[in-house]
Write a protein that holds these residues in place. Structure first.
Motif: not given
Length: 218
Positions: A13-19, A99-102, A127-136, A172-175
């Motif tokens: 959440a803090a760095t959006a580093a390597l997934l 799949y769940a993350i995307t 997966v929930q961490e990705f959702v909260k951060a609005k990331k894919s 997730r918003k900008t791609g």
């Protein structure tokens, strides 16, 4: 379903580093590969994804990843039918998490098809961490050096490496992909334990990972 936070969740959440712990579980350097019994990692070389080539009598859910997400499995076949069945379901489990993350869905049913117990809780929480951060996620992840040990009829361990240097977090918003440089931490060693379900599916019950392990780095 009660979920437990992953050790890397706050860091993500803090760095959006390597997934990838995105392949599905704990990414803690304090948890080494010998916590889940398994043999040494094997040899490299490229082979088709077992998810596409392995035969199976169980009807499995269809998982189709977006065009910008690729999982590549190198030397993911052994010629032994039982070991190849383990590898096939492990690769499907990896695809299921992507799949769940995307899709942005921590309750995606396919997770429960290939995960169980602590591994399922960890995957859903990640997966929930990705959702909260609005990331894919986007890009290609390569999986190599698999080593399978079927130590009981319905129990096995699997260790393998991954290279995430071409896989990135995506807004997730900008791609837009949040690209990061390749380092030793782009390589992970995974140690997993699988159990065969009543339906005949090899489900991952426990999963540990370690970044920068010498068994996986060049």
């Amino acid at each position: 379903m009660k979920r437990r936070s992953l050790p890397v969740a706050a860091a993500f959440a803090a760095t959006a580093a390597l997934l990838l712990t995105a392949c599905g579980g704990d990414d803690s350097s304090s948890k080494t590969s010998d916590e889940i019994a398994g043999a040494d990692t094997g040899t490299t070389g490229k082979s088709p994804s077992p998810a596409a080539t392995a035969t199976a009598s169980v009807q499995r859910p269809e998982v189709k990843l977006p065009e910008d997400v690729t999982n590549t499995f190198d030397s993911w076949k052994t010629g032994d039918a039982t070991k190849d069945a383990v590898l096939a379901d492990a690769s499907r489990r990896i695809d299921a998490l992507a799949y769940a993350i995307t899709r942005g869905d921590p309750d995606e049913p396919v997770l429960g098809f290939y995960y169980k117990d602590d591994a399922l809780l960890g995957a859903a929480d990640w997966v929930q961490e990705f959702v909260k951060a609005k990331k894919s996620m986007t890009g290609e992840t390569r999986y190599f050096k698999p080593n399978v040990n079927v130590y009981e009829e319905d129990k096995a361990t699997l260790t393998y490496c991954s290279f995430e240097g071409e896989a990135f977090v995506k807004d997730r918003k900008t791609g837009k992909a949040e690209k990061t440089p390749v380092t030793d931490n782009s390589y992970l060693l995974y140690s997993t334990r699988l159990e065969k379900s009543d339906k005949g599916v090899w489900q991952t019950a426990a999963l540990n990972s370690e970044r920068g392990n010498d068994a996986c780095t060049p």
